[in-house]
Scaffold this active site. Structure first.
Site, PDB file in Angstrom:
ATOM      1  N   GLY A 323      -2.980   6.011   9.386  1.00  0.00           N
ATOM      2  CA  GLY A 323      -1.944   7.027   9.262  1.00  0.00           C
ATOM      3  C   GLY A 323      -1.004   7.103  10.444  1.00  0.00           C
ATOM      4  CB  THR A 362      -0.053   2.018  11.205  1.00  0.00           C
ATOM      5  OG1 THR A 362      -0.529   3.135  10.452  1.00  0.00           O
ATOM      6  CG2 THR A 362      -0.599   2.124  12.630  1.00  0.00           C
ATOM      7  NE  ARG A 393      -4.189  -2.639  12.272  1.00  0.00           N
ATOM      8  CZ  ARG A 393      -3.684  -2.027  11.208  1.00  0.00           C
ATOM      9  NH1 ARG A 393      -3.599  -2.655  10.056  1.00  0.00           N
ATOM     10  NH2 ARG A 393      -3.261  -0.777  11.294  1.00  0.00           N
ATOM     11  CG  HIS A 772     -10.565   6.052   0.183  1.00  0.00           C
ATOM     12  ND1 HIS A 772     -10.644   4.804  -0.394  1.00  0.00           N
ATOM     13  CD2 HIS A 772      -9.504   6.000   1.029  1.00  0.00           C
ATOM     14  CE1 HIS A 772      -9.663   4.045   0.061  1.00  0.00           C
ATOM     15  NE2 HIS A 772      -8.971   4.747   0.933  1.00  0.00           N
ATOM     16  CB  VAL A 798     -18.232  -9.465 -10.569  1.00  0.00           C
ATOM     17  CG1 VAL A 798     -18.610  -8.676  -9.323  1.00  0.00           C
ATOM     18  CG2 VAL A 798     -17.657  -8.530 -11.636  1.00  0.00           C
TER      19      VAL A 798
END
Length: 1175
Positions: A323, A362, A393, A772, A798
């Site tokens: 955030g 960000t 990153r 979350h 999967v």
């Protein structure tokens, strides 16, 4: 009729209310609370605390001395025995099953002897569609399988309890109980057992012997005051007095077995003070593997990867930072983790994984600056603990962030390996843990799949699947791929034509952005530009806190303007073609604003970006959106994207990431994810392993997203442009089972690849709340392992791990190419991406000469500088007017200058004119807010409004709080001027109630946004109220009169006059010429420039004197449109807007530009020539 016989008939339908009523005895529950005591405290201190808590419980509950007592673990005992039992166990570790924890809270209630057959069970629980009441005639510890035994009653959202269906006396009072359940935002409430006792000569008694409940923590802003009052001494013990009526704030403790450490508490405090997300859970303080991960979904993926390699027992922590935290916040977060990590050495050394997905907004370089500061500070400790650091990153400014991290590795003395988006998100995990070679990881996952990726030329033959580092691609039980039936490509939707139900986003989609979010709007316009859209996707913005105006944005390299309306009603009326609303309202106001959006028939899709929306609010919005036929995306979402067509807000991140993920043109794979951060990672994975993304939606991480996985998967199934489906689920919830059922029942026939993250959850001894809100399994069926197994059994592809997902995607894609279901297209030329000057300057790519020179003041850093001296030093050394420290003099010194960048400082001509022109600049937008701030805060305080009620009332009135907010300063970068005067006031004033009230308001506003602090104007305003009211020199009436007549603003003007004079003298001393603003910093938005910037030709606008209504209030004249072909005279707004995409209208009251898509063809617009002149 006996109580027992009466209840055994429940619940049946009766036409009349039963004649027997039940009574409930007064609640008696004593609490011995030792939550403030730590295990590390001395034995003497713990013993004293226990005795104090026992004494308090006894004084507040005198019945303890006369009743037989009980709890869950001790029955039919007297108070002396209970006290001894508590002393033996208080603040000591005990084991419950395999989990050990410390007991700090003890509940004692009267012992109620009763037979087993009068115990009953009642439960209220929340679901997506509503609430449900469960009732059984058996209760107690031996109740057995409640789900199999219970009678059930479903209550849809926003419907009252149907009392006519519950006729028995036991349930006669449930109406009030369910209303309480709703009002106080419970998500679960269980009474077991509920005992019904016959009382001779009176009605039977209903007694709650045990109760367990869950509250929705996100609803604290709505129910927090009610929770606190419920915990007050007045409520619990019947005490009187104002102090007794205010209880403590509700506490949400860590699960049993994991006591909240001071470090976790510190990070939680940091999190509460910012709009960013900072989370830390210590799993094993002696663990070898530590993580510092950006993003809620990414943090789960990294934990899964560590656990899958057999290192769950060595995983020391779980957490996230996301955030867009500031450099300071990231530094504090990193420093906390490094301090914990380096306390105890490990014989094998330690590993620090600094990971994360591809950020949406960000600034990676900014957050890495904070991490690098912390790493430098702990250099010796890191070396002593033999720490190795692995970094992966991407996102905005990731190149600069990774460069700085690599340079640190060359000088720190600690091994640091750095990777970017070319590497799979978790590829550094096996490398860090010694399970993979550096060469394999560094090569990038696309290179490992090179044999499987077909040539990007139509008609080419795909290659043969190659070998993968992570094997196998799918489990042995995975279903073999079923041949798909080729479908024709969808025809493009013409402008003005309604899009099919399965395609809410097209190249003609237009949106209204609710909230002042210029960065998100600019990102949407940039995406439109590189996708070569003819009409911008953003029609307008809505900002209730300001009047109708315009905001400046870029269309490519040219500047343009968008209208901003004060109400959604005006925006919808002006732009009837806008059918999407991107709602950036806060968690407090998003419910009401979204309800309004759902009332307009033209709105087809609403995206709710806010996190922390109460579950009950979300469930109500889901119900309303379904009735209105509106697609609801979110809450807690970044949005979604349809390559080449439309993107929501910040989805997709910066333009360089959008280009690298090829989101400027459509592919064949449509995905749906819960995580917004991981959706960016999916964009990257899909682009590197297939022909790209067709559409992607992040439904949000809350427990009840507005639309589900299945809702979007069924859209994708019906859309002929989508050839392959991808689902990224997570632990918690059951929506993945619905997708599996749809595949099993052939409702979904296209190939589906899926993975559910959170497989590590079952490897932790204690409950862990992942990033979350919905990422928490409430049953075995909600675990990631169970859902992955169910999807695999249904025929969905999967993989065995998330690391194998790229290979599996590529294999399924290759099979579709071989079957000619997907025909790869030639790759178009990558679009050129304009870069903003500010961003280029931050990257060090450009330089610009200064337009203004100042030597007397510098307001750029953490603290204001006067001639190079910090303002705090000015006061410490008694420099200033006579060296006298009194509040008025301090105010003069603090307000004398706000630096050379403000408007008043530019008006430097000669001494008198400089002073006069500068003073004329002062108003509501530049200083002058002291009186207003004083009036607002003191008025709310005098009315008895709580800080929360005050903030909510201002929001409902769509008014800003004067004295709150700063462009640069924040909680983590405080304005030291405010600190100086508040510390002075606390030390010297008799009382500061208004200041205390304002700071309580600040604690609420900064929870939304970090820079919504009490600014210097607000601090001065409230402190003068306290001074006037409590100094003893003025009566209350005199104090209010001085505030009312402008005394405070007078002090501001006096102080600022000193600053203006100083700027004039400084400019003369430096021999600076008359200031002229540079041309390249001015937007010359004449009609020709605006039209040319959008590529729609040139139109000349000429205005006459007749009046024309604009935005319902502004007036303007007749507009002449002149071209080589025709001259048109129009006198109404609708006709004007039908010809002109941009037009300028102005009068004495307003200056506005209307930005609207042209409904005239480009040829006519480009042929417009010189006009006929203006009058």
């Amino acid at each position: 009729m006996s109580a027992k016989a009466y209840l055994l008939e429940a619940p049946t339908v009766a036409t009349t209310k039963p004649p027997v009523a039940f009574t409930q005895p007064a609640a008696r529950l004593a609490q011995v609370n030792l939550s403030h005591v730590n295990v590390s405290d001395s034995a003497e201190h713990i013993a004293d605390a226990v005795e104090a808590a026992l004494a308090r419980a006894e004084s507040l509950n005198p019945w303890l001395l006369t009743c037989k007592l009980s709890g869950l673990l001790l029955l039919n005992a007297d108070w002396a025995s209970v006290k001894e039992w508590i002393r033996e166990r208080a603040v000591k570790e005990v084991s419950v099953g395999s989990i050990s924890g410390v007991l700090k809270t003890f509940l004692v209630e009267p012992f109620v002897p009763h037979p087993q057959d009068v115990e009953y069970y009642v439960c209220i629980q929340s679901h997506r569609e509503g609430d449900e009441i469960l009732f059984t005639h058996e209760g107690g510890i031996d109740i057995g399988d409640v789900d199999a035994k219970a009678l059930r009653l479903a209550i849809p959202i926003d419907q009252q309890l149907p009392v006519d269906r519950i006729s028995q006396a036991l349930l006669a009072d449930i109406k009030s109980e369910t209303q309480l359940y709703v009002d106080l935002n419970f998500t679960y409430l269980e009474i077991n057992p509920l005992v019904v006792l016959e009382v001779e000569g009176s009605a039977p008694q209903v007694i709650y012997l045990d109760l367990a409940a869950k509250l929705d923590q996100t609803a604290e802003f709505e129910s927090g005051d009610k929770w606190a009052r419920a915990r007050s001494d007045a409520t619990l013990y019947g005490l009187s007095g104002k102090a007794a009526e205010v209880g403590p704030a509700m506490e949400f403790p860590a699960p049993f077995g994991r006591e909240l450490s001071k470090e976790e508490a510190y990070v939680a405090e940091l999190d509460a003070k910012t709009g960013a997300s900072l989370k830390l859970t210590i799993l094993n303080k002696n663990g070898r593997v530590w993580t510092m991960v950006a993003g809620g979904g990414a943090s789960v993926v990294y934990s899964d990867a560590i656990a899958a390699l057999g290192f769950a027992h060595e995983l020391a922590n779980y957490g996230e930072y996301s955030g867009a935290p500031s450099e300071t916040q990231t530094y504090e977060y990193a420093k906390t983790i490094l301090d914990l990590m380096t306390r105890t050495p490990h014989p094998d050394g330690k590993v620090l994984i600094i990971g994360g997905g591809i950020a949406n907004f960000t600034n990676v370089a900014t957050t890495f600056k904070g991490i690098i500061r912390a790493l430098k500070e702990y250099k010796q400790a890191l070396i002593a603990n033999n720490v190795r650091v692995f970094v992966r990153r991407a996102g905005p400014n990731w190149q600069e962030g990774l460069r700085a991290m690599r340079e640190l590795g060359e000088t720190l003395g600690v091994e640091i390996r750095v990777y970017g988006p070319e590497t799979h998100i978790t590829a550094i995990v096996p490398l860090a843990l010694g399970k993979a070679s550096a060469g394999a990881t560094g090569a990038g996952f696309k290179d490992q799949l090179v044999k499987q990726i077909p040539d990007s030329v139509a008609g080419s033959t795909p290659g043969t699947p190659g070998q993968m580092d992570v094997d196998p691609l799918r489990s042995a039980t995975s279903a073999a791929p079923t041949p798909a039936v080729p479908q024709p490509a969808p025809a493009p939707v013409a402008s003005g034509e309604a899009a099919p139900w399965y395609s809410p986003f097209t190249a003609n989609t237009r949106a209204i952005v609710y909230g002042m979010q210029p960065r998100a709007v600019q990102g949407m316009l940039d995406f439109d530009f590189i996708c070569k859209r003819k009409v911008p996707s953003v029609a307008c913005m809505v900002y209730p806190f300001g009047g109708n105006h315009v905001q400046k944005f870029y269309w490519g390299t040219q500047e343009t303007l968008l209208p901003v309306f004060a109400s959604l009603k005006e925006a919808v009326k002006r732009f009837p073609d806008a059918d999407v609303v991107v709602n950036f309202a806060s968690c407090r106001s998003v419910f009401e604003s979204t309800k309004e959006m759902l009332q307009y028939q033209q709105i087809r899709t609403v995206a709710i970006i806010a996190e922390g929306v109460p579950e009950r609010h979300t469930r109500k919005l889901i119900d309303l959106s379904q009735k209105a036929g509106v697609t609801l995306i979110g809450p807690a979402t970044v949005g979604g994207i349809k390559p080449g067509c439309f993107k929501i807000g910040n989805t997709g991140g910066m333009m360089d990431n959008i280009a690298s993920s090829k989101l400027y043109r459509p592919g064949s794979v449509a995905y749906v994810s819960k995580s917004g951060g991981m959706s960016n990672e999916l964009n990257n994975i899909v682009a590197r392993t297939t022909d790209g993304v067709y559409e992607g939606v992040a439904i949000g991480g809350d427990r009840y997203p507005g639309t589900t996985f299945l809702d979007h998967m069924l859209r994708y199934e019906a859309d002929p442009g989508c050839k392959m489906l991808l689902l990224l689920g997570e632990v918690g919830g059951v929506e993945e089972y619905k997708v599996a059922e749809a595949v099993r029942n052939k409702k979904i026939t296209k190939p589906v690849v899926a993975w559910c993250i959170g497989t590590c959850a079952g490897m932790f001894e204690t409950e862990v709340q992942f990033g979350h809100a919905g990422a928490l399994a409430n049953s075995d069926s909600e675990t990631a392992e169970a859902k992955n197994a169910a999807m695999r059994a249904a025929g969905i592809h999967v993989p065995d791990t998330f690391e194998a997902l790229p290979a599996l995607l590529n294999q399924v894609y290759s099979e579709l190419v071989q079957q000619a279901i997907i025909v790869p297209k030639p790759e178009p030329e990558a679009p050129k991406i304009p870069i903003d000057y500010a961003w280029a300057q931050e990257l060090g790519l450009v330089r610009k000469p200064a337009s203004f020179v100042s030597t007397i003041c510098d307001d750029r850093g953490q603290e204001l500088l006067y001639a190079g001296m910090r303002i705090s030093d000015v006061f410490k050394e008694d420099i200033g007017i006579g060296g006298v420290l009194s509040l008025p003099v301090m105010v003069l010194m603090l307000t004398a200058d706000h630096g050379p960048a403000v408007s008043g400082a530019h008006n430097t001509i000669d001494l008198i004119s400089s002073l006069c022109s500068g003073l004329l600049t002062i108003g509501d937008r530049f200083g002058g807010a002291l009186d207003g701030a004083a009036d607002l805060f003191s008025g709310a305080y005098d009315k008895g409004l709580t800080p929360r009620e005050f903030v909510d009332s201002m929001r409902k009135q769509n008014k800003l709080i004067l004295g709150i907010g700063h462009k640069i300063k924040s909680r983590t970068n405080p304005d030291l001027r405010v600190t100086i005067i508040t510390e002075f006031a606390r030390k010297n004033f008799p009382a500061t109630p208004t200041l205390d009230y304002a700071l309580a308001v600040e604690s609420i506003t900064t929870a939304k946004k970090d820079n919504l602090i009490l600014n210097v104007d607000g601090a001065i305003g409230v402190l003068f109220v306290d001074l006037l009211r409590h100094s003893g020199a003025f009566s209350r009436e005199e104090a209010e009169e001085y505030a009312r007549i402008g005394t405070l603003n007078g002090l501001f003007v006096l102080g600022r006059s000193i600053g203006f004079i100083g700027h004039y003298l400084d400019q003369k001393r430096l021999k600076q010429g008359l200031y002229r603003h540079p041309w390249d910093d001015i937007s010359y938005l004449n009609p020709a420039a605006v039209q040319g910037g959008m590529g729609w030709g040139t139109i000349r606008l000429f205005f006459a004197t007749c009046e024309l209504e604009l935005f319902g209030s502004a007036r303007m004249g007749v507009l002449f449109l002149a071209s080589e072909r025709e001259t048109i005279i129009v006198n109404d707004l609708e006709t004007i807007s039908s010809y002109v995409p941009f037009m300028s209208l102005q009068n004495d009251n307003t200056k506005n530009l209307i930005h609207e898509g042209s409904r005239r063809d480009e040829e006519n617009a480009s042929n417009c020539g010189e006009g006929v002149g203006d009058e």
